[in-house]
Design a protein around this motif. Structure first.
Motif, PDB file in Angstrom:
ATOM      1  N   LYS A 120       0.825  -1.209   0.000  1.00 30.50           N
ATOM      2  CA  LYS A 120       0.000   0.000   0.000  1.00 30.50           C
ATOM      3  C   LYS A 120       0.861   1.262   0.000  1.00 30.50           C
ATOM      4  N   ALA A 121       1.939   1.241   0.791  1.00 30.89           N
ATOM      5  CA  ALA A 121       2.811   2.400   0.851  1.00 30.89           C
ATOM      6  C   ALA A 121       3.524   2.621  -0.475  1.00 30.89           C
ATOM      7  N   VAL A 122       3.953   1.529  -1.123  1.00 31.49           N
ATOM      8  CA  VAL A 122       4.634   1.636  -2.418  1.00 31.49           C
ATOM      9  C   VAL A 122       3.702   2.238  -3.459  1.00 31.49           C
ATOM     10  N   ARG A 123       2.447   1.794  -3.476  1.00 31.37           N
ATOM     11  CA  ARG A 123       1.478   2.334  -4.439  1.00 31.37           C
ATOM     12  C   ARG A 123       1.204   3.808  -4.152  1.00 31.37           C
ATOM     13  N   ALA A 124       1.114   4.154  -2.865  1.00 37.12           N
ATOM     14  CA  ALA A 124       0.846   5.552  -2.505  1.00 37.12           C
ATOM     15  C   ALA A 124       2.005   6.455  -2.916  1.00 37.12           C
ATOM     16  N   LEU A 125       3.235   5.987  -2.746  1.00 35.83           N
ATOM     17  CA  LEU A 125       4.400   6.788  -3.129  1.00 35.83           C
ATOM     18  C   LEU A 125       4.444   7.044  -4.624  1.00 35.83           C
ATOM     19  N   ALA A 126       3.979   6.075  -5.413  1.00 38.04           N
ATOM     20  CA  ALA A 126       3.972   6.247  -6.870  1.00 38.04           C
ATOM     21  C   ALA A 126       3.023   7.359  -7.295  1.00 38.04           C
ATOM     22  N   GLU A 127       2.065   7.699  -6.439  1.00 35.93           N
ATOM     23  CA  GLU A 127       1.075   8.727  -6.775  1.00 35.93           C
ATOM     24  C   GLU A 127       1.258  10.001  -5.959  1.00 35.93           C
ATOM     25  N   VAL A 128       2.411  10.116  -5.264  1.00 36.15           N
ATOM     26  CA  VAL A 128       2.577  11.224  -4.327  1.00 36.15           C
ATOM     27  C   VAL A 128       2.581  12.581  -5.024  1.00 36.15           C
ATOM     28  N   ASN A 129       2.960  12.627  -6.300  1.00 40.29           N
ATOM     29  CA  ASN A 129       3.004  13.901  -7.019  1.00 40.29           C
ATOM     30  C   ASN A 129       1.795  14.115  -7.927  1.00 40.29           C
ATOM     31  N   GLU A 130       0.774  13.289  -7.748  1.00 41.51           N
ATOM     32  CA  GLU A 130      -0.441  13.436  -8.544  1.00 41.51           C
ATOM     33  C   GLU A 130      -1.417  14.404  -7.872  1.00 41.51           C
ATOM     34  N   HIS A 131      -2.129  15.178  -8.697  1.00 42.90           N
ATOM     35  CA  HIS A 131      -3.205  16.061  -8.226  1.00 42.90           C
ATOM     36  C   HIS A 131      -2.716  17.019  -7.140  1.00 42.90           C
ATOM     37  N   LEU A 132      -1.551  17.609  -7.359  1.00 45.27           N
ATOM     38  CA  LEU A 132      -1.000  18.541  -6.380  1.00 45.27           C
ATOM     39  C   LEU A 132      -1.687  19.898  -6.479  1.00 45.27           C
ATOM     40  N   ALA A 133      -1.685  20.623  -5.367  1.00 42.76           N
ATOM     41  CA  ALA A 133      -2.210  21.990  -5.366  1.00 42.76           C
ATOM     42  C   ALA A 133      -1.257  22.897  -6.144  1.00 42.76           C
ATOM     43  N   PRO A 134      -1.752  24.051  -6.603  1.00 40.20           N
ATOM     44  CA  PRO A 134      -0.860  24.997  -7.303  1.00 40.20           C
ATOM     45  C   PRO A 134       0.329  25.393  -6.432  1.00 40.20           C
ATOM     46  N   ILE A 135       1.451  25.726  -7.079  1.00 37.61           N
ATOM     47  CA  ILE A 135       2.646  26.119  -6.350  1.00 37.61           C
ATOM     48  C   ILE A 135       2.360  27.398  -5.554  1.00 37.61           C
ATOM     49  N   PRO A 136       2.615  27.409  -4.243  1.00 33.28           N
ATOM     50  CA  PRO A 136       2.335  28.600  -3.437  1.00 33.28           C
ATOM     51  C   PRO A 136       3.494  29.586  -3.496  1.00 33.28           C
ATOM     52  N   VAL A 137       3.270  30.782  -2.937  1.00 32.46           N
ATOM     53  CA  VAL A 137       4.336  31.779  -2.849  1.00 32.46           C
ATOM     54  C   VAL A 137       5.433  31.276  -1.916  1.00 32.46           C
ATOM     55  N   LEU A 138       5.043  30.730  -0.766  1.00 35.72           N
ATOM     56  CA  LEU A 138       6.020  30.245   0.197  1.00 35.72           C
ATOM     57  C   LEU A 138       6.557  28.880  -0.225  1.00 35.72           C
ATOM     58  N   PRO A 139       7.817  28.585   0.070  1.00 39.58           N
ATOM     59  CA  PRO A 139       8.358  27.260  -0.235  1.00 39.58           C
ATOM     60  C   PRO A 139       7.545  26.164   0.472  1.00 39.58           C
ATOM     61  N   VAL A 140       7.314  25.091  -0.236  1.00 34.69           N
ATOM     62  CA  VAL A 140       6.516  23.990   0.323  1.00 34.69           C
ATOM     63  C   VAL A 140       7.115  23.458   1.630  1.00 34.69           C
ATOM     64  N   PRO A 141       8.446  23.269   1.746  1.00 36.69           N
ATOM     65  CA  PRO A 141       8.983  22.796   3.031  1.00 36.69           C
ATOM     66  C   PRO A 141       8.682  23.734   4.204  1.00 36.69           C
ATOM     67  N   THR A 142       8.595  25.046   3.913  1.00 36.38           N
ATOM     68  CA  THR A 142       8.243  25.997   4.973  1.00 36.38           C
ATOM     69  C   THR A 142       6.813  25.770   5.433  1.00 36.38           C
ATOM     70  N   LEU A 143       5.913  25.580   4.483  1.00 38.77           N
ATOM     71  CA  LEU A 143       4.518  25.310   4.847  1.00 38.77           C
ATOM     72  C   LEU A 143       4.395  23.997   5.609  1.00 38.77           C
ATOM     73  N   MET A 144       5.182  23.001   5.216  1.00 45.58           N
ATOM     74  CA  MET A 144       5.162  21.729   5.924  1.00 45.58           C
ATOM     75  C   MET A 144       5.663  21.909   7.361  1.00 45.58           C
ATOM     76  N   ALA A 145       6.700  22.744   7.534  1.00 43.84           N
ATOM     77  CA  ALA A 145       7.209  23.015   8.876  1.00 43.84           C
ATOM     78  C   ALA A 145       6.152  23.713   9.731  1.00 43.84           C
ATOM     79  N   PHE A 146       5.392  24.627   9.112  1.00 45.28           N
ATOM     80  CA  PHE A 146       4.307  25.274   9.846  1.00 45.28           C
ATOM     81  C   PHE A 146       3.298  24.227  10.335  1.00 45.28           C
ATOM     82  N   GLY A 147       2.946  23.285   9.446  1.00 43.90           N
ATOM     83  CA  GLY A 147       1.984  22.255   9.809  1.00 43.90           C
ATOM     84  C   GLY A 147       2.480  21.363  10.935  1.00 43.90           C
ATOM     85  N   ILE A 148       3.804  21.154  10.992  1.00 45.91           N
ATOM     86  CA  ILE A 148       4.379  20.289  12.023  1.00 45.91           C
ATOM     87  C   ILE A 148       4.495  21.004  13.360  1.00 45.91           C
ATOM     88  N   HIS A 149       4.986  22.242  13.350  1.00 41.90           N
ATOM     89  CA  HIS A 149       5.344  22.928  14.597  1.00 41.90           C
ATOM     90  C   HIS A 149       4.271  23.870  15.139  1.00 41.90           C
TER      91      HIS A 149
END
Length: 276
Positions: A120-149
């Motif tokens: 299941k994880a292997v199949r999910a990884l193959a689709e990880v870049n599918e149907h992504l949201a538009p590129i935001p102004v802020l770098p994606v890793p920064t937004l991910m850090a916001f979600g974590i911290h």
């Protein structure tokens, strides 16, 4: 800060330990004295991932995809809340705005295969870049850090502010020639011009949390993994292959460094258990 007429300004942070931590502590002391801060520095090695008394050890409900170092950051947030700090400025976004722009030609290394991932994880990884949201102004890793911290700060009654993630600064840094970003050159020059010594502006041994992660995995994480091998949500759901994970566990004892990917699977397993 002094010109803003704040009566007191607190600072909080984590010390990584060892020789690197001693140098980090000296740099921190120099910055604190220069800025007139009231500082509280916490040894991160005392609060590694999965440590006794932490949120994961107590199985308190928490985000399964939260930060590796949640236990240590929880202590920092508690210290700030105890001093009635309502706003905290963070450095989130600093690494990202100093990195290569997305238009820069760069080849990323191919990730090493993870033998204990389930189908299941292997199949999910193959689709990880599918149907992504538009590129935001802020770098994606920064937004991910916001979600974590940031949820942890809000739970403690603290509003986190990240000046280095301001869209205007992001755009400015995108247009800056790379020689001014390489090694955070512009930031280091600003520290020099503030009058701080070279060993503060450009340390020869930058700190990292790898030793903290290793201690957490060796001392507290591997026992969690032993329990996971007996009964596991991720294995039962097909996201992790049990036999391959057991082999990874045996190899971890003799490996010089425990693979940090094991921290991901352990954190996810413990987080899911806390929500059930």
């Amino acid at each position: 800060m002094k010109s803003a007429r704040f009566p007191e300004v607190y600072s909080f942070g984590l010390l990584v330990g060892g020789s690197t931590g001693r140098q980090q502590s000296e740099r921190r002391r120099a910055l604190v004295e220069h800025c007139g801060l009231r500082d509280t520095a916490t040894p991160a090695m005392q609060h590694p991932p999965f440590c006794t008394g932490g949120v994961r050890d107590l199985c308190k409900p928490h985000d399964p995809t939260g930060a590796f170092y949640q236990e240590a950051f929880d202590v920092v947030r508690e210290q700030a809340a105890a001093r009635r700090c309502e706003i905290m400025f963070t450095g989130s976004g600093g690494d990202e705005i100093n990195a290569h722009h997305s238009g820069t030609q760069a080849e990323l290394p191919s990730p090493e295969p993870v033998p204990w991932l389930g189908d299941k994880a292997v199949r999910a990884l193959a689709e990880v870049n599918e149907h992504l949201a538009p590129i935001p102004v802020l770098p994606v890793p920064t937004l991910m850090a916001f979600g974590i911290h940031n949820p942890g700060f809000l739970r403690a009654g603290i509003w986190p502010v990240s000046p280095l993630a301001h869209p205007r600064i992001v755009r400015f840094m995108e247009q800056l020639p790379h020689e001014h970003k390489r090694g955070k050159a512009l930031f280091r020059e600003r520290i020099r011009r503030a009058g701080l010594p070279e060993w503060v502006a450009a340390p020869t041994e930058p700190e990292n949390f790898l030793a903290v992660l290793e201690k957490g995995l060796r001392s507290y994480g591997l026992p969690v993994l032993d329990d996971m091998l007996k009964e596991s949500i991720l294995v039962d759901l097909g996201y992790v292959e049990g036999k391959a994970l057991a082999k990874a566990r045996r190899n971890a004892d003799s490996a010089p460094v425990v693979p940090d990917l094991l921290c991901d699977v352990l954190a996810l397993e413990v987080g899911l258990r806390s929500l059930m």
